[in-house]
Design a protein around this motif. Structure first.
Motif, PDB file in Angstrom:
ATOM      1  N   ALA A  14     -22.847 -36.779 -20.030  1.00  0.00           N
ATOM      2  CA  ALA A  14     -21.778 -36.842 -19.027  1.00  0.00           C
ATOM      3  C   ALA A  14     -20.503 -37.423 -19.617  1.00  0.00           C
ATOM      4  O   ALA A  14     -19.402 -37.134 -19.132  1.00  0.00           O
ATOM      5  CB  ALA A  14     -22.225 -37.690 -17.834  1.00  0.00           C
ATOM      6  N   ASN A  15     -20.654 -38.215 -20.655  1.00  0.00           N
ATOM      7  CA  ASN A  15     -19.497 -38.882 -21.265  1.00  0.00           C
ATOM      8  C   ASN A  15     -18.819 -38.043 -22.336  1.00  0.00           C
ATOM      9  O   ASN A  15     -17.843 -38.485 -22.944  1.00  0.00           O
ATOM     10  CB  ASN A  15     -19.924 -40.217 -21.881  1.00  0.00           C
ATOM     11  CG  ASN A  15     -20.671 -41.113 -20.919  1.00  0.00           C
ATOM     12  OD1 ASN A  15     -21.577 -41.827 -21.312  1.00  0.00           O
ATOM     13  ND2 ASN A  15     -20.331 -41.076 -19.634  1.00  0.00           N
ATOM     14  N   ALA A  16     -19.308 -36.822 -22.561  1.00  0.00           N
ATOM     15  CA  ALA A  16     -18.741 -35.985 -23.620  1.00  0.00           C
ATOM     16  C   ALA A  16     -17.325 -35.527 -23.300  1.00  0.00           C
ATOM     17  O   ALA A  16     -16.492 -35.359 -24.194  1.00  0.00           O
ATOM     18  CB  ALA A  16     -19.632 -34.770 -23.862  1.00  0.00           C
ATOM     19  N   GLY A  17     -17.051 -35.294 -22.040  1.00  0.00           N
ATOM     20  CA  GLY A  17     -15.742 -34.797 -21.622  1.00  0.00           C
ATOM     21  C   GLY A  17     -15.805 -34.344 -20.183  1.00  0.00           C
ATOM     22  O   GLY A  17     -16.792 -34.594 -19.473  1.00  0.00           O
ATOM     23  N   LEU A  18     -14.752 -33.652 -19.758  1.00  0.00           N
ATOM     24  CA  LEU A  18     -14.695 -33.081 -18.416  1.00  0.00           C
ATOM     25  C   LEU A  18     -14.330 -31.616 -18.563  1.00  0.00           C
ATOM     26  O   LEU A  18     -13.345 -31.290 -19.233  1.00  0.00           O
ATOM     27  CB  LEU A  18     -13.653 -33.803 -17.563  1.00  0.00           C
ATOM     28  CG  LEU A  18     -13.494 -33.280 -16.132  1.00  0.00           C
ATOM     29  CD1 LEU A  18     -14.735 -33.600 -15.295  1.00  0.00           C
ATOM     30  CD2 LEU A  18     -12.252 -33.876 -15.471  1.00  0.00           C
ATOM     31  N   GLU A  19     -15.121 -30.736 -17.932  1.00  0.00           N
ATOM     32  CA  GLU A  19     -14.887 -29.298 -18.088  1.00  0.00           C
ATOM     33  C   GLU A  19     -14.661 -28.627 -16.741  1.00  0.00           C
ATOM     34  O   GLU A  19     -15.298 -28.962 -15.739  1.00  0.00           O
ATOM     35  CB  GLU A  19     -16.092 -28.647 -18.765  1.00  0.00           C
ATOM     36  CG  GLU A  19     -15.888 -27.180 -19.144  1.00  0.00           C
ATOM     37  CD  GLU A  19     -16.226 -26.195 -18.021  1.00  0.00           C
ATOM     38  OE1 GLU A  19     -15.718 -25.057 -18.056  1.00  0.00           O
ATOM     39  OE2 GLU A  19     -16.985 -26.578 -17.103  1.00  0.00           O
ATOM     40  N   ARG A  20     -13.731 -27.693 -16.748  1.00  0.00           N
ATOM     41  CA  ARG A  20     -13.525 -26.819 -15.593  1.00  0.00           C
ATOM     42  C   ARG A  20     -12.839 -25.550 -16.071  1.00  0.00           C
ATOM     43  O   ARG A  20     -11.884 -25.603 -16.845  1.00  0.00           O
ATOM     44  CB  ARG A  20     -12.672 -27.505 -14.528  1.00  0.00           C
ATOM     45  CG  ARG A  20     -12.597 -26.701 -13.225  1.00  0.00           C
ATOM     46  CD  ARG A  20     -11.753 -27.383 -12.181  1.00  0.00           C
ATOM     47  NE  ARG A  20     -11.841 -26.705 -10.902  1.00  0.00           N
ATOM     48  CZ  ARG A  20     -11.104 -27.001  -9.837  1.00  0.00           C
ATOM     49  NH1 ARG A  20     -10.235 -27.996  -9.901  1.00  0.00           N
ATOM     50  NH2 ARG A  20     -11.239 -26.327  -8.713  1.00  0.00           N
ATOM     51  N   ARG A  52      -5.831 -41.378 -29.228  1.00  0.00           N
ATOM     52  CA  ARG A  52      -6.894 -42.358 -29.415  1.00  0.00           C
ATOM     53  C   ARG A  52      -6.691 -43.594 -28.539  1.00  0.00           C
ATOM     54  O   ARG A  52      -7.656 -44.170 -28.018  1.00  0.00           O
ATOM     55  CB  ARG A  52      -6.949 -42.767 -30.902  1.00  0.00           C
ATOM     56  CG  ARG A  52      -7.770 -44.018 -31.219  1.00  0.00           C
ATOM     57  CD  ARG A  52      -9.198 -43.937 -30.725  1.00  0.00           C
ATOM     58  NE  ARG A  52      -9.909 -42.821 -31.337  1.00  0.00           N
ATOM     59  CZ  ARG A  52     -10.930 -42.183 -30.778  1.00  0.00           C
ATOM     60  NH1 ARG A  52     -11.347 -42.526 -29.568  1.00  0.00           N
ATOM     61  NH2 ARG A  52     -11.530 -41.194 -31.389  1.00  0.00           N
ATOM     62  N   ASP A  53      -5.448 -44.010 -28.331  1.00  0.00           N
ATOM     63  CA  ASP A  53      -5.209 -45.233 -27.559  1.00  0.00           C
ATOM     64  C   ASP A  53      -5.236 -44.994 -26.054  1.00  0.00           C
ATOM     65  O   ASP A  53      -5.006 -45.913 -25.268  1.00  0.00           O
ATOM     66  CB  ASP A  53      -3.891 -45.893 -27.964  1.00  0.00           C
ATOM     67  CG  ASP A  53      -2.679 -44.997 -27.746  1.00  0.00           C
ATOM     68  OD1 ASP A  53      -2.852 -43.852 -27.296  1.00  0.00           O
ATOM     69  OD2 ASP A  53      -1.560 -45.456 -28.026  1.00  0.00           O
ATOM     70  N   THR A  54      -5.538 -43.748 -25.630  1.00  0.00           N
ATOM     71  CA  THR A  54      -5.678 -43.452 -24.197  1.00  0.00           C
ATOM     72  C   THR A  54      -7.140 -43.136 -23.934  1.00  0.00           C
ATOM     73  O   THR A  54      -7.563 -41.980 -23.971  1.00  0.00           O
ATOM     74  CB  THR A  54      -4.788 -42.266 -23.785  1.00  0.00           C
ATOM     75  OG1 THR A  54      -3.433 -42.529 -24.158  1.00  0.00           O
ATOM     76  CG2 THR A  54      -4.840 -42.055 -22.274  1.00  0.00           C
ATOM     77  N   SER A  55      -7.920 -44.156 -23.686  1.00  0.00           N
ATOM     78  CA  SER A  55      -9.359 -43.948 -23.539  1.00  0.00           C
ATOM     79  C   SER A  55      -9.679 -43.225 -22.231  1.00  0.00           C
ATOM     80  O   SER A  55      -9.072 -43.459 -21.185  1.00  0.00           O
ATOM     81  CB  SER A  55     -10.110 -45.284 -23.609  1.00  0.00           C
ATOM     82  OG  SER A  55      -9.701 -46.155 -22.582  1.00  0.00           O
ATOM     83  N   PHE A  56     -10.632 -42.315 -22.341  1.00  0.00           N
ATOM     84  CA  PHE A  56     -11.104 -41.512 -21.216  1.00  0.00           C
ATOM     85  C   PHE A  56     -12.528 -41.106 -21.542  1.00  0.00           C
ATOM     86  O   PHE A  56     -12.792 -40.585 -22.623  1.00  0.00           O
ATOM     87  CB  PHE A  56     -10.216 -40.269 -21.036  1.00  0.00           C
ATOM     88  CG  PHE A  56     -10.790 -39.240 -20.097  1.00  0.00           C
ATOM     89  CD1 PHE A  56     -10.878 -39.492 -18.743  1.00  0.00           C
ATOM     90  CD2 PHE A  56     -11.256 -38.017 -20.579  1.00  0.00           C
ATOM     91  CE1 PHE A  56     -11.418 -38.549 -17.872  1.00  0.00           C
ATOM     92  CE2 PHE A  56     -11.797 -37.058 -19.714  1.00  0.00           C
ATOM     93  CZ  PHE A  56     -11.869 -37.331 -18.361  1.00  0.00           C
ATOM     94  N   GLU A  57     -13.457 -41.338 -20.610  1.00  0.00           N
ATOM     95  CA  GLU A  57     -14.862 -41.113 -20.920  1.00  0.00           C
ATOM     96  C   GLU A  57     -15.496 -40.030 -20.052  1.00  0.00           C
ATOM     97  O   GLU A  57     -16.601 -40.155 -19.544  1.00  0.00           O
ATOM     98  CB  GLU A  57     -15.616 -42.439 -20.890  1.00  0.00           C
ATOM     99  CG  GLU A  57     -15.022 -43.421 -21.905  1.00  0.00           C
ATOM    100  CD  GLU A  57     -15.982 -44.441 -22.455  1.00  0.00           C
ATOM    101  OE1 GLU A  57     -17.102 -44.565 -21.949  1.00  0.00           O
ATOM    102  OE2 GLU A  57     -15.589 -45.128 -23.418  1.00  0.00           O
ATOM    103  N   GLY A  58     -14.737 -38.939 -19.928  1.00  0.00           N
ATOM    104  CA  GLY A  58     -15.285 -37.703 -19.401  1.00  0.00           C
ATOM    105  C   GLY A  58     -15.793 -37.770 -17.978  1.00  0.00           C
ATOM    106  O   GLY A  58     -15.247 -38.461 -17.115  1.00  0.00           O
ATOM    107  N   GLU A  59     -16.876 -37.018 -17.750  1.00  0.00           N
ATOM    108  CA  GLU A  59     -17.442 -36.915 -16.416  1.00  0.00           C
ATOM    109  C   GLU A  59     -18.074 -38.224 -15.969  1.00  0.00           C
ATOM    110  O   GLU A  59     -18.391 -38.390 -14.784  1.00  0.00           O
ATOM    111  CB  GLU A  59     -18.473 -35.790 -16.397  1.00  0.00           C
ATOM    112  CG  GLU A  59     -18.689 -35.176 -15.030  1.00  0.00           C
ATOM    113  CD  GLU A  59     -19.623 -33.983 -15.087  1.00  0.00           C
ATOM    114  OE1 GLU A  59     -19.188 -32.898 -14.695  1.00  0.00           O
ATOM    115  OE2 GLU A  59     -20.772 -34.151 -15.549  1.00  0.00           O
ATOM    116  N   GLY A  60     -18.235 -39.153 -16.882  1.00  0.00           N
ATOM    117  CA  GLY A  60     -18.681 -40.477 -16.481  1.00  0.00           C
ATOM    118  C   GLY A  60     -17.676 -41.135 -15.560  1.00  0.00           C
ATOM    119  O   GLY A  60     -18.040 -41.909 -14.674  1.00  0.00           O
TER     120      GLY A  60
END
Length: 292
Positions: A89-95, A132-140
């Motif tokens: 789930a933390n790999a990214g966000l897809e649509r 890199r300095d804009t953290s985002f942990e996907g569908e988590g």
């Protein structure tokens, strides 16, 4: 043709072929290399090398089999040095074929990014990056409402608020930001789940007052299913919802009855080995809008 059931870990590492049935589609990663080897959330504290890979494999297989009855599953191969890859789930966000790749907050997980990028690109997805300095942990930390028009995005422990504007620029959705204030619920999907029929399952104690007001303004009272702290700590909100079925870790009889009264059928699994790393059913899958 139905999706084949994985009967051993070796088979789980072989990608499942494309299926023509129009069913939900998820990305998973076998727990071949799963372990708690560092501490980056409160759940991991005291659990370094305390998990059983055999039990974790059996629990993952139960989740896989429950999902495979009603959904298609793609598999990404686990990679050495990335024991948390199992939490796809933390790999990214897809649509719609576009993936916002995660930019992990903790260095311990940043090595996963290249492996997930390779899988998505080889599967034909368009991959979008964040600095890199804009953290985002996907569908988590990012969950679409079931109608697809609203994207709920958490910020606080892992994902930065600055990432939300970029998400709004990729998909034509309204982005609703929710501030997570309890370190035990470090990702949005640990304390908030959008459900079919316009319902929401959430633990109020994980959010600040302004975020709770947003949730309550969006979802009418009859659509809100409030989770107690006891069930929240069982990761009740970390659930996979497909139609009227909700697959999740074991929960209380009280919450089970609440969900049944709303028309849901729960499939409750023992996912205790993954709770040691701070994850459960939803953490172990990433939703894909199309089959690779």
């Amino acid at each position: 043709m139905s999706t084949a059931i994985v009967t051993n870990v070796a088979a789980a590492e072989i990608p499942i072929p494309y299926k023509t049935a129009a069913r939900p589609n998820f990305l998973m990663c076998a727990p071949t290399l799963y372990d708690v080897t560092y501490v980056i959330n409160p759940w991991m504290a005291g659990n370094v090398h305390a998990s059983s890979r055999d039990r974790a494999t059996a629990q993952w297989q139960s989740l896989y089999q429950a999902l495979a009855r009603i959904a298609d599953i793609q598999l990404v191969a686990p990679q050495r040095g990335s024991p948390d890859m199992v939490f796809t789930a933390n790999a990214g966000l897809e649509r719609n074929g576009i993936v916002m790749l995660s930019s992990f907050f903790h260095p311990e997980r940043q090595g996963e990014e290249q492996h997930f990028r390779t899988w998505f690109e080889q599967a034909g997805y368009l991959v979008v990056d964040l600095p890199r300095d804009t953290s985002f942990e996907g569908e988590g930390d990012a969950l679409f409402s079931t109608d697809g028009f609203t994207l709920w995005v958490g910020y606080g422990p892992r994902t930065l608020l600055a990432s939300h504007a970029r998400l709004a620029g990729i998909w034509p959705v309204a982005v609703a930001s929710l501030h997570l204030i309890d370190p035990r619920f470090y990702h949005l999907d640990t304390c908030f789940a959008t459900l079919e029929g316009g319902f929401v399952l959430y633990y109020p104690g994980a959010f600040d007052a302004a975020s709770l007001a947003k949730i309550e303004a969006f979802y009418p009272a009859e659509k809100r299913i409030v989770v107690t702290e006891e069930d929240a700590l069982r990761f009740a909100c970390n659930a996979v919802n497909i139609g009227s079925t909700i697959i999740l870790n074991r929960i209380s009889d009280h919450l089970t009855r609440q969900l049944e009264l709303k028309g849901f059928h729960t499939v409750q699994l023992d996912l205790s080995e993954f709770l040691k790393a701070g994850g459960a059913a939803k953490c172990l899958v990433m939703k894909l809008s199309r089959t690779a």
